[in-house]
Design an enzyme around this catalytic site. Structure first.
Site, mmCIF file in Angstrom:
data_model
loop_
_atom_site.group_PDB
_atom_site.id
_atom_site.type_symbol
_atom_site.label_atom_id
_atom_site.label_comp_id
_atom_site.label_asym_id
_atom_site.label_seq_id
_atom_site.Cartn_x
_atom_site.Cartn_y
_atom_site.Cartn_z
ATOM 1 N N ASP A 294 0.870 -1.186 0.000
ATOM 2 C CA ASP A 294 0.000 0.000 0.000
ATOM 3 C C ASP A 294 0.904 1.232 0.000
ATOM 4 O OD1 ASP A 294 -3.264 0.211 0.972
ATOM 5 O OD2 ASP A 294 -2.105 2.076 0.986
ATOM 6 N N ASP B 74 3.610 2.013 -4.317
ATOM 7 C CA ASP B 74 2.677 2.825 -5.091
ATOM 8 C C ASP B 74 2.405 2.002 -6.347
ATOM 9 O OD1 ASP B 74 1.381 4.466 -6.843
ATOM 10 O OD2 ASP B 74 2.662 6.203 -6.535
ATOM 11 N N ASN C 174 -6.090 -4.672 -6.028
ATOM 12 C CA ASN C 174 -7.218 -4.075 -5.308
ATOM 13 C C ASN C 174 -7.135 -2.554 -5.192
ATOM 14 O OD1 ASN C 174 -9.357 -3.935 -3.019
ATOM 15 N ND2 ASN C 174 -7.496 -3.139 -2.047
ATOM 16 N N TYR D 195 -14.375 7.240 -12.818
ATOM 17 C CA TYR D 195 -14.352 6.003 -12.026
ATOM 18 C C TYR D 195 -15.040 4.869 -12.781
ATOM 19 C CZ TYR D 195 -14.905 2.787 -8.093
ATOM 20 O OH TYR D 195 -14.863 1.679 -7.271
HETATM 21 P P1 NAI Z 1 -10.299 2.340 0.533
HETATM 22 O O1 NAI Z 1 -10.091 3.759 0.137
HETATM 23 O O2 NAI Z 1 -10.977 2.060 1.806
HETATM 24 O O3 NAI Z 1 -8.911 1.551 0.444
HETATM 25 C C1 NAI Z 1 -8.124 1.635 -0.731
HETATM 26 C C2 NAI Z 1 -6.691 1.343 -0.391
HETATM 27 O O4 NAI Z 1 -5.919 1.524 -1.590
HETATM 28 C C3 NAI Z 1 -6.116 2.308 0.656
HETATM 29 O O5 NAI Z 1 -5.410 1.588 1.640
HETATM 30 C C4 NAI Z 1 -5.197 3.226 -0.155
HETATM 31 O O6 NAI Z 1 -4.096 3.712 0.583
HETATM 32 C C5 NAI Z 1 -4.758 2.278 -1.275
HETATM 33 N N1 NAI Z 1 -4.266 2.970 -2.454
HETATM 34 C C6 NAI Z 1 -4.796 4.031 -3.110
HETATM 35 N N2 NAI Z 1 -4.006 4.406 -4.122
HETATM 36 C C7 NAI Z 1 -2.952 3.550 -4.137
HETATM 37 C C8 NAI Z 1 -1.797 3.413 -4.940
HETATM 38 N N3 NAI Z 1 -1.530 4.257 -5.956
HETATM 39 N N4 NAI Z 1 -0.934 2.410 -4.676
HETATM 40 C C9 NAI Z 1 -1.154 1.570 -3.645
HETATM 41 N N5 NAI Z 1 -2.225 1.648 -2.821
HETATM 42 C C10 NAI Z 1 -3.111 2.634 -3.073
HETATM 43 O O7 NAI Z 1 -11.119 1.671 -0.668
HETATM 44 P P2 NAI Z 1 -12.001 0.333 -0.721
HETATM 45 O O8 NAI Z 1 -13.406 0.734 -0.635
HETATM 46 O O9 NAI Z 1 -11.471 -0.675 0.197
HETATM 47 O O10 NAI Z 1 -11.720 -0.067 -2.238
HETATM 48 C C11 NAI Z 1 -10.842 -1.120 -2.616
HETATM 49 C C12 NAI Z 1 -11.116 -1.437 -4.067
HETATM 50 O O11 NAI Z 1 -12.476 -1.819 -4.198
HETATM 51 C C13 NAI Z 1 -10.920 -0.246 -5.005
HETATM 52 O O12 NAI Z 1 -10.357 -0.670 -6.224
HETATM 53 C C14 NAI Z 1 -12.337 0.251 -5.224
HETATM 54 O O13 NAI Z 1 -12.496 0.946 -6.426
HETATM 55 C C15 NAI Z 1 -13.098 -1.063 -5.206
HETATM 56 N N6 NAI Z 1 -14.522 -0.919 -4.922
HETATM 57 C C16 NAI Z 1 -14.942 -0.355 -3.739
HETATM 58 C C17 NAI Z 1 -16.298 -0.218 -3.504
HETATM 59 C C18 NAI Z 1 -16.847 0.397 -2.244
HETATM 60 O O14 NAI Z 1 -18.064 0.671 -2.196
HETATM 61 N N7 NAI Z 1 -16.067 0.601 -1.204
HETATM 62 C C19 NAI Z 1 -17.293 -0.653 -4.500
HETATM 63 C C20 NAI Z 1 -16.733 -1.271 -5.670
HETATM 64 C C21 NAI Z 1 -15.389 -1.375 -5.862
#
Ligand code: NAI
Length: 271
Positions: free
Chosen positions: A37, A63, A90, A162
Site C-alpha cells: 500500500d 505505489d 485491489n 471512475y
Molecule cells: P479504501 O479507500 O478504503 O482503500 C483503498 C486502499 O488503496 C487504501 O489503503 C489506499 O491507501 C490504497 N491505495 C490508493 N491508491 C494507491 C496506490 N496508488 N498504490 C497503492 N495503494 C493505493 O477503498 P475500498 O473501498 O477498500 O476499495 C478497494 C477497491 O475496491 C478499489 O479498487 C475500489 O475501487 C473497489 N470498490 C470499492 C467499492 C466500495 O463501495 N467501497 C465498490 C466497488 C469497488
C-alpha cells in the site's frame, strides 16, 4: 473452501477497507502474504494484526502506479519467495465530480490509479507466476483477481472517470485471461464487482456525491435510505463479504473460472 497453504499471495491497497479484509481472509486460509500500500502506517497495523493472529504476512510499501517500484518488488519476491501464486489488484480511488467540473488532470488521476496499477500488476505479477504456474495441473496454477466494481456494468452520476476505469478493469481481466490461456501460462484471471461496501472510500464518496446531487434531494445523513433504495438486500455491504468472494476466486474452488466477473452487490445490478 480450499486452503491456501504454501501459496504466496500479494495484494495492492491492503492497508484499508476491502484490501485489509481480504488480506486477513487470505492469511487465515494459510497464504504467505505480501501486503502492499502507499499507507505504510495502516499497512503495518494490518500486518501486525495478522501476525498476532498466527498468520504469515509482511508489509512492503508500493505505489501501484509506479513501474520501477513494481520491478523492484517482484524481483525481491522472486529472490525471496521463488515466485508468486496469487495476485490481488485491489488498490483504487474514487473521485466524485460532475463532468463539467472535471479537469483532464482529474480524469488522469483516476485512470492512472485504477487502470495503470492493474496493468502493471498483471505485467509484473506474471513474471513471478509464470514458471511456478506451468508446473501445476490446468486451472490450479497462478491466479490474478482484479477488483473492479458494479460501476463496470452500470452508470453512476458524478463518477464518469471512475466508471470508465472500472469498465476497463473488467475488460482487461477478460483479455488477460484469454491471452494467458492462449499462451499456455496456466494463470486464471478474474474480476470481482462489489456493490457499495462500507469502507473508508464509501464514507467519503457518499457525502461528496450527495453534495453534488447524485442522490436527488436526499442528504448524506439518510444513508440507510440511500442504501436500501440502491440495493435490494436493503443495506451496504461489508468488506468481509467481498473478501470471501476474493478468497473463492483465489482458491482452487474456482479452478474452472477465468475471464469471469463475480458480482457481489446486494442485488444492485439486478434492479
Ligand atoms: P479504501 O479507500 O478504503 O482503500 C483503498 C486502499 O488503496 C487504501 O489503503 C489506499 O491507501 C490504497 N491505495 C490508493 N491508491 C494507491 C496506490 N496508488 N498504490 C497503492 N495503494 C493505493 O477503498 P475500498 O473501498 O477498500 O476499495 C478497494 C477497491 O475496491 C478499489 O479498487 C475500489 O475501487 C473497489 N470498490 C470499492 C467499492 C466500495 O463501495 N467501497 C465498490 C466497488 C469497488
Amino acid at each position: 473452501m480450499t486452503r491456501l497453504d504454501n501459496k504466496t499471495a500479494l495484494i495492492t491497497g491492503g492497508a484499508m477497507g476491502i484490501g485489509a479484509a481480504t488480506a486477513k481472509a487470505l492469511a487465515q486460509a494459510g497464504a504467505n502474504l505480501i501486503i502492499t500500500d502507499i499507507n505504510t502506517e495502516a499497512g503495518c497495523a494490518v500486518t501486525d494484526a495478522i501476525q498476532e493472529a498466527g498468520g504469515q504476512a509482511r508489509f512492503q510499501p508500493l505505489d501501484a502506479t509506479n513501474e520501477q517500484a513494481w520491478t523492484n518488488l517482484i524481483d525481491q519476491c522472486i529472490a525471496e519467495q521463488g515466485g508468486l501464486d496469487i495476485l490481488i489488484n485491489n488498490a483504487g480511488i474514487f473521485r466524485a465530480k460532475t463532468i463539467e467540473d472535471s479537469s483532464l488532470r482529474d480524469w488522469h488521476e483516476v485512470m492512472d490509479t485504477n487502470i495503470d496499477s492493474v496493468f502493471l500488476g498483471i505485467k509484473h505479477g506474471l513474471r513471478a507466476m509464470k514458471e511456478r504456474a506451468k508446473s501445476k495441473p490446468p486451472g490450479l496454477g497462478g491466479v490474478i483477481v482484479n477488483v473492479a466494481s458494479i460501476s463496470a456494468q452500470s452508470g453512476t452520476p458524478c463518477a464518469l472517470a471512475y466508471t470508465a476505469s472500472k469498465a476497463a478493469v473488467a475488460h482487461m481481466t477478460k483479455s488477460a485471461a484469454m491471452e494467458f490461456s492462449a499462451l499456455g501460462y496456466n494463470i486464471r484471471v478474474n474480476a470481482i464487482l462489489p456493490g457499495m461496501i462500507k469502507t473508508p472510500m464509501l464514507n467519503g464518496l457518499i457525502n461528496e456525491m450527495a453534495g453534488l446531487g447524485a442522490f436527488g434531494t436526499r442528504e448524506p445523513d439518510q444513508l440507510a435510505d440511500i442504501a436500501a433504495s440502491l440495493h435490494p438486500i436493503g443495506r451496504f455491504g461489508e468488506a468481509d463479504e467481498i473478501a470471501k468472494g476474493i478468497l473463492f476466486l483465489a482458491s482452487e474452488d474456482s479452478s474452472y473460472m477465468t475471464g469471469s466477473e463475480l458480482i457481489i452487490d446486494g442485488g444492485y445490478i439486478a434492479r
